[in-house]
Design a protein around this motif. Structure first.
Motif, PDB file in Angstrom:
ATOM      1  N   LEU A  44      -6.459  -9.033  -5.651  1.00 29.17           N
ATOM      2  CA  LEU A  44      -5.380 -10.021  -5.700  1.00 29.17           C
ATOM      3  C   LEU A  44      -4.547 -10.000  -4.429  1.00 29.17           C
ATOM      4  CD1 LEU A  44      -3.652 -10.046  -9.194  1.00 29.17           C
ATOM      5  CD2 LEU A  44      -4.954 -11.848  -8.113  1.00 29.17           C
ATOM      6  N   PHE A  45      -4.306  -8.799  -3.919  1.00 31.21           N
ATOM      7  CA  PHE A  45      -3.462  -8.674  -2.743  1.00 31.21           C
ATOM      8  C   PHE A  45      -4.272  -8.668  -1.458  1.00 31.21           C
ATOM      9  CE2 PHE A  45      -0.828  -7.100  -6.168  1.00 31.21           C
ATOM     10  CZ  PHE A  45       0.321  -7.828  -5.938  1.00 31.21           C
ATOM     11  N   GLY A  46      -5.556  -9.017  -1.578  1.00 28.23           N
ATOM     12  CA  GLY A  46      -6.396  -9.094  -0.393  1.00 28.23           C
ATOM     13  C   GLY A  46      -6.725  -7.738   0.198  1.00 28.23           C
ATOM     14  N   LEU A  47      -6.640  -6.691  -0.610  1.00 26.37           N
ATOM     15  CA  LEU A  47      -6.944  -5.344  -0.132  1.00 26.37           C
ATOM     16  C   LEU A  47      -8.417  -5.026  -0.392  1.00 26.37           C
ATOM     17  CD1 LEU A  47      -3.882  -3.548  -1.728  1.00 26.37           C
ATOM     18  CD2 LEU A  47      -4.022  -4.508   0.554  1.00 26.37           C
ATOM     19  N   GLY A  48      -9.289  -5.755   0.289  1.00 23.82           N
ATOM     20  CA  GLY A  48     -10.724  -5.569   0.081  1.00 23.82           C
ATOM     21  C   GLY A  48     -11.151  -4.119   0.218  1.00 23.82           C
ATOM     22  N   ASN A  49     -10.567  -3.434   1.216  1.00 25.73           N
ATOM     23  CA  ASN A  49     -10.952  -2.048   1.464  1.00 25.73           C
ATOM     24  C   ASN A  49     -10.613  -1.129   0.306  1.00 25.73           C
ATOM     25  OD1 ASN A  49     -11.994  -2.583   3.919  1.00 25.73           O
ATOM     26  ND2 ASN A  49     -10.158  -2.005   5.059  1.00 25.73           N
ATOM     27  N   ALA A  50      -9.477  -1.382  -0.307  1.00 26.92           N
ATOM     28  CA  ALA A  50      -9.070  -0.551  -1.431  1.00 26.92           C
ATOM     29  C   ALA A  50      -9.847  -0.939  -2.676  1.00 26.92           C
ATOM     30  CB  ALA A  50      -7.576  -0.703  -1.682  1.00 26.92           C
ATOM     31  N   ALA A  51     -10.266  -2.194  -2.732  1.00 25.62           N
ATOM     32  CA  ALA A  51     -10.925  -2.689  -3.933  1.00 25.62           C
ATOM     33  C   ALA A  51     -12.330  -2.114  -4.097  1.00 25.62           C
ATOM     34  CB  ALA A  51     -10.981  -4.206  -3.909  1.00 25.62           C
ATOM     35  N   ILE A  79       0.820  -1.218   0.000  1.00 18.68           N
ATOM     36  CA  ILE A  79       0.000   0.000   0.000  1.00 18.68           C
ATOM     37  C   ILE A  79       0.854   1.268   0.000  1.00 18.68           C
ATOM     38  CG2 ILE A  79      -1.730   1.329   1.297  1.00 18.68           C
ATOM     39  CD1 ILE A  79      -3.090  -1.259   1.952  1.00 18.68           C
ATOM     40  N   PRO A  80       1.812   1.402   0.930  1.00 17.77           N
ATOM     41  CA  PRO A  80       2.665   2.600   0.876  1.00 17.77           C
ATOM     42  C   PRO A  80       3.376   2.767  -0.465  1.00 17.77           C
ATOM     43  CG  PRO A  80       2.980   1.448   2.947  1.00 17.77           C
ATOM     44  CD  PRO A  80       2.112   0.569   2.121  1.00 17.77           C
ATOM     45  N   VAL A  81       3.829   1.648  -1.051  1.00 18.03           N
ATOM     46  CA  VAL A  81       4.545   1.758  -2.326  1.00 18.03           C
ATOM     47  C   VAL A  81       3.601   2.243  -3.430  1.00 18.03           C
ATOM     48  CG1 VAL A  81       5.695   0.420  -4.145  1.00 18.03           C
ATOM     49  CG2 VAL A  81       6.339   0.086  -1.760  1.00 18.03           C
ATOM     50  N   ILE A  82       2.362   1.751  -3.417  1.00 17.82           N
ATOM     51  CA  ILE A  82       1.384   2.221  -4.411  1.00 17.82           C
ATOM     52  C   ILE A  82       1.170   3.724  -4.256  1.00 17.82           C
ATOM     53  CG2 ILE A  82      -1.059   2.148  -5.092  1.00 17.82           C
ATOM     54  CD1 ILE A  82      -1.023  -0.849  -4.425  1.00 17.82           C
ATOM     55  N   MET A 102     -12.269   0.022 -18.031  1.00 19.09           N
ATOM     56  CA  MET A 102     -11.301  -1.061 -18.050  1.00 19.09           C
ATOM     57  C   MET A 102     -10.202  -0.803 -17.027  1.00 19.09           C
ATOM     58  SD  MET A 102     -11.453  -3.801 -19.690  1.00 19.09           S
ATOM     59  CE  MET A 102     -11.671  -4.226 -21.395  1.00 19.09           C
ATOM     60  N   GLY A 103      -9.750   0.434 -16.918  1.00 23.39           N
ATOM     61  CA  GLY A 103      -8.717   0.786 -15.950  1.00 23.39           C
ATOM     62  C   GLY A 103      -9.182   0.519 -14.527  1.00 23.39           C
ATOM     63  N   TYR A 104     -10.418   0.897 -14.226  1.00 26.90           N
ATOM     64  CA  TYR A 104     -10.932   0.681 -12.880  1.00 26.90           C
ATOM     65  C   TYR A 104     -11.123  -0.796 -12.590  1.00 26.90           C
ATOM     66  CZ  TYR A 104     -11.729   5.637 -12.229  1.00 26.90           C
ATOM     67  OH  TYR A 104     -11.545   6.970 -12.076  1.00 26.90           O
ATOM     68  N   ILE A 105     -11.634  -1.529 -13.583  1.00 25.03           N
ATOM     69  CA  ILE A 105     -11.812  -2.971 -13.403  1.00 25.03           C
ATOM     70  C   ILE A 105     -10.474  -3.603 -13.066  1.00 25.03           C
ATOM     71  CG2 ILE A 105     -12.289  -5.132 -14.616  1.00 25.03           C
ATOM     72  CD1 ILE A 105     -14.493  -3.683 -16.138  1.00 25.03           C
ATOM     73  N   LEU A 106      -9.444  -3.212 -13.822  1.00 22.59           N
ATOM     74  CA  LEU A 106      -8.116  -3.786 -13.615  1.00 22.59           C
ATOM     75  C   LEU A 106      -7.529  -3.418 -12.259  1.00 22.59           C
ATOM     76  CD1 LEU A 106      -6.851  -3.328 -17.203  1.00 22.59           C
ATOM     77  CD2 LEU A 106      -6.872  -5.477 -15.965  1.00 22.59           C
ATOM     78  N   SER A 107      -7.746  -2.168 -11.835  1.00 20.05           N
ATOM     79  CA  SER A 107      -7.169  -1.795 -10.544  1.00 20.05           C
ATOM     80  C   SER A 107      -7.945  -2.450  -9.399  1.00 20.05           C
ATOM     81  CB  SER A 107      -7.062  -0.283 -10.370  1.00 20.05           C
ATOM     82  OG  SER A 107      -8.012   0.392 -11.122  1.00 20.05           O
ATOM     83  N   LEU A 156     -10.445   7.043  -3.153  1.00 20.91           N
ATOM     84  CA  LEU A 156     -10.957   7.788  -4.304  1.00 20.91           C
ATOM     85  C   LEU A 156     -10.105   9.018  -4.572  1.00 20.91           C
ATOM     86  CD1 LEU A 156     -14.811   7.433  -3.910  1.00 20.91           C
ATOM     87  CD2 LEU A 156     -13.331   6.400  -5.624  1.00 20.91           C
ATOM     88  N   GLY A 157      -9.581   9.619  -3.518  1.00 23.93           N
ATOM     89  CA  GLY A 157      -8.670  10.743  -3.683  1.00 23.93           C
ATOM     90  C   GLY A 157      -7.409  10.309  -4.415  1.00 23.93           C
ATOM     91  N   MET A 158      -6.834   9.200  -3.952  1.00 28.27           N
ATOM     92  CA  MET A 158      -5.619   8.675  -4.583  1.00 28.27           C
ATOM     93  C   MET A 158      -5.875   8.283  -6.038  1.00 28.27           C
ATOM     94  SD  MET A 158      -2.782   8.573  -3.195  1.00 28.27           S
ATOM     95  CE  MET A 158      -2.337   9.452  -1.733  1.00 28.27           C
ATOM     96  N   MET A 159      -7.026   7.633  -6.248  1.00 27.08           N
ATOM     97  CA  MET A 159      -7.324   7.143  -7.587  1.00 27.08           C
ATOM     98  C   MET A 159      -7.544   8.287  -8.560  1.00 27.08           C
ATOM     99  SD  MET A 159      -6.693   4.197  -7.220  1.00 27.08           S
ATOM    100  CE  MET A 159      -6.769   3.876  -8.961  1.00 27.08           C
ATOM    101  N   ARG A 160      -8.066   9.408  -8.038  1.00 21.28           N
ATOM    102  CA  ARG A 160      -8.242  10.550  -8.921  1.00 21.28           C
ATOM    103  C   ARG A 160      -6.890  11.031  -9.437  1.00 21.28           C
ATOM    104  NH1 ARG A 160     -12.536  14.232  -9.591  1.00 21.28           N
ATOM    105  NH2 ARG A 160     -13.795  12.478  -8.925  1.00 21.28           N
ATOM    106  N   ILE A 161      -5.911  11.043  -8.548  1.00 19.66           N
ATOM    107  CA  ILE A 161      -4.557  11.435  -8.976  1.00 19.66           C
ATOM    108  C   ILE A 161      -4.023  10.422 -10.005  1.00 19.66           C
ATOM    109  CG2 ILE A 161      -2.188  11.899  -8.233  1.00 19.66           C
ATOM    110  CD1 ILE A 161      -3.299  12.517  -5.446  1.00 19.66           C
ATOM    111  N   ALA A 162      -4.211   9.132  -9.684  1.00 21.14           N
ATOM    112  CA  ALA A 162      -3.714   8.089 -10.588  1.00 21.14           C
ATOM    113  C   ALA A 162      -4.364   8.215 -11.969  1.00 21.14           C
ATOM    114  CB  ALA A 162      -4.015   6.712 -10.005  1.00 21.14           C
ATOM    115  N   GLU A 163      -5.627   8.545 -11.946  1.00 21.26           N
ATOM    116  CA  GLU A 163      -6.361   8.691 -13.205  1.00 21.26           C
ATOM    117  C   GLU A 163      -5.803   9.865 -14.020  1.00 21.26           C
ATOM    118  OE1 GLU A 163     -10.465   9.429 -12.443  1.00 21.26           O
ATOM    119  OE2 GLU A 163     -10.902   9.693 -14.569  1.00 21.26           O
TER     120      GLU A 163
END
Lengths: 177, 196
Positions: free
Chosen positions: B100-107, A12-15, B89-94, B52-59
Motif C-alpha cells: 500500500l505504501f509502495g514499499l516493494g522491498n519490504a513487501a 519505515i522508521p516509525v514501523i 493471515m498476519g503475513y498476508i496483511l503485513s 525478516l529480522g524485524m518481522m521475527r520480532i514483530a511476530e
C-alpha cells in the motif's frame, strides 16, 4: 503533496520504532530475535538466485534479439486505431515481464515527452498500477518450492491487462478533458 | 505453463536473432543478464535480512496476530481456506500494508513468509487456492503512493509530480477488483472440473 512525502519518509522508521517498542514490552529478546530472523534472509536470497537468473537470462535474450520490438511494431498500429498512443506499447508489454526494464522505459518516456504530457502521465499511472507478475511469481513460488503454478500465471497476467486498460481509460478521462 | 513461457522467450529470441542479425547482442545480453541476476540476488540479501529480522520480532511480540485480527472480516472472505488467527493471515496483511505504501522491498520478504505458511497449510508443491488469490492481489499491485514514479517525475521537473496519485489509485482499485473476480472465476472453473 508535502504530507505524502512526509508519510513516505516517516513510515519505515516509525514501523521499526513500534516493532522494537512492542518487542521490548512483550519481553522479546529483540537483538537475538532479529539476528535469528535475519539468518533466514540470507538463505532465502541464495535459494532465489537460480530462479531469478533463469528468468532474467531468458527475457534478456528475447529483448536483445529485437523480438520484443518486433512484437511491439506488430501491435501498435492496432492500438493507435483505438486512440492509444503507440509509444506506450513497449511499457505495457514489458511491465509484466521485467520491473527494472519497465522502470527504465517509464523514465525514458517521461524524459522524452515530459512528465506533464499525456504520455508522461499515462506511463506514470501504468507504472504505479501494475506489477511485475513474472518476478512476483518467480520469487514467491521459487522461494517456497512451488512446482505447479495452477492458474496463477493466467490470473496474474489478466490482472496486469486490466491494470493497463484501466490506466488508459482513467488517464484519458481525467487528463484529456 | 512457466516452462513454456521460459522456453518461448529464449527460443523465439534466438531464432529471431538468426534472421535479424543480432546474435552478437544476444550473446552479450545472455551473460550480462546472468551477472545482473546475481547482483540482484545479492542486493536482496540486505533487504531480506533486515526485514525478516524485524518481522521475527514483530511476530514474537504478537503484532502480526493483532494486525490480522483487525482486518479479519475482509480477509477471511478473500482467503476462505486460511483458518482464523493463522500466522499466514498476519503475513498476508503485513505484505499488503507494505505494498500500500509502495514499499516493494519490504513487501517481498513478507510475501515469501506468507507463501511459506500457506504451503504448510496445503502441504503440497502445487499452488493452492489461497496462494493464487494472494498472487492475484500482489500482481494487481495495490499501491496508494507510487514513490518511485513520483521520484522520477520530480527529477524530470514535473509541475505537479503527485498529480498521478489519484489516477493510480483509481486504476489500481479497478485492477484489484478485476484480479479478485478473475481469480474467483478460475477457482469456480477448477471446482467444476473436479466434480466431473
Amino acid at each position: 503533496m508535502s504530507m505524502i512525502t512526509t508519510i513516505s519518509t516517516w513510515i519505515i522508521p516509525v514501523i521499526i520504532l513500534l516493532v522494537l517498542l512492542a518487542g521490548t514490552i512483550k519481553k522479546v529478546p529483540t537483538y537475538e530475535t532479529f539476528v535469528e530472523g535475519g539468518k533466514e534472509g540470507v538463505q532465502m536470497a541464495i535459494s532465489l538466485l537460480p530462479f531469478l537468473l533463469g528468468m532474467m537470462v531468458s527475457i534478456a535474450i528475447f529483448r536483445a534479439s529485437g523480438a520484443m520490438e518486433g512484437l511491439v511494431e506488430l501491435i501498435s498500429p492496432l492500438l493507435s486505431k483505438l486512440g492509444v498512443p503507440g509509444e506506450i506499447v513497449p511499457l505495457a508489454a514489458i511491465r509484466p515481464i521485467s520491473g527494472t526494464a519497465a522502470l527504465a522505459i517509464t523514465t525514458d518516456l517521461i524524459k522524452t515527452f515530459g512528465p506533464d504530457s499525456f504520455i508522461g502521465r499515462l506511463a506514470s499511472t501504468m507504472q504505479g498500477s501494475t506489477d511485475t507478475t513474472l518476478y512476483v511469481l518467480t520469487v514467491y513460488f521459487g522461494a517456497v518450492g512451488i512446482k505447479r503454478m495452477g492458474d496463477a500465471l493466467k490470473v496474474g497476467l489478466l490482472a496486469d491487462l486490466i491494470g493497463i486498460i484501466a490506466s488508459i481509460i482513467v488517464c484519458t478521462y481525467v487528463f484529456s478533458l | 505453463m512457466v516452462n513454456v513461457i521460459w522456453m518461448f522467450l529464449a527460443a523465439t529470441g534466438i531464432i529471431y536473432a538468426m534472421f535479424n542479425g543480432t546474435m552478437e547482442d544476444v550473446n552479450e545480453a545472455l551473460f550480462k543478464s546472468a551477472n545482473e541476476a546475481v547482483m540482484l540476488a545479492i542486493g536482496l540479501v540486505s533487504v531480506l535480512v533486515f526485514w525478516l529480522g524485524m518481522m521475527r520480532i514483530a511476530e514474537r511480540a504478537g503484532l502480526l496476530r493483532g494486525l490480522a485480527k483487525l482486518f479479519k472480516p475482509i480477509f477471511t472472505r478473500i482467503f476462505p481456506e486460511i483458518p482464523e488467527n493463522h500466522p499466514a493471515m498476519g503475513y498476508i496483511l503485513s505484505n499488503f500494508s507494505a505494498n500500500l505504501f509502495g514499499l516493494g522491498n519490504a513487501a517481498t520478504p513478507l510475501g515469501i513468509k506468507a507463501m511459506k505458511e500457506m504451503k504448510q497449510l496445503s502441504g503440497s508443491t502445487t499452488a493452492s487456492r489461497s496462494m493464487i488469490t494472494f498472487l492475484a492481489l500482489n500482481t494487481s499491485s495495490v499501491t496508494l503512493i507510487p514513490t518511485t514514479v513520483i521520484a522520477i517525475r520530480m527529477q524530470q521537473g514535473s509541475v505537479s509530480p503527485t498529480e498521478i496519485v489519484g489516477t493510480t489509485i483509481i486504476a489500481t482499485t479497478i485492477s484489484t477488483i478485476g484480479a479478485l473476480t478473475i481469480d474467483r472465476l478460475f477457482y469456480n472453473r477448477r471446482v467444476r472440473r473436479k466434480q466431473r
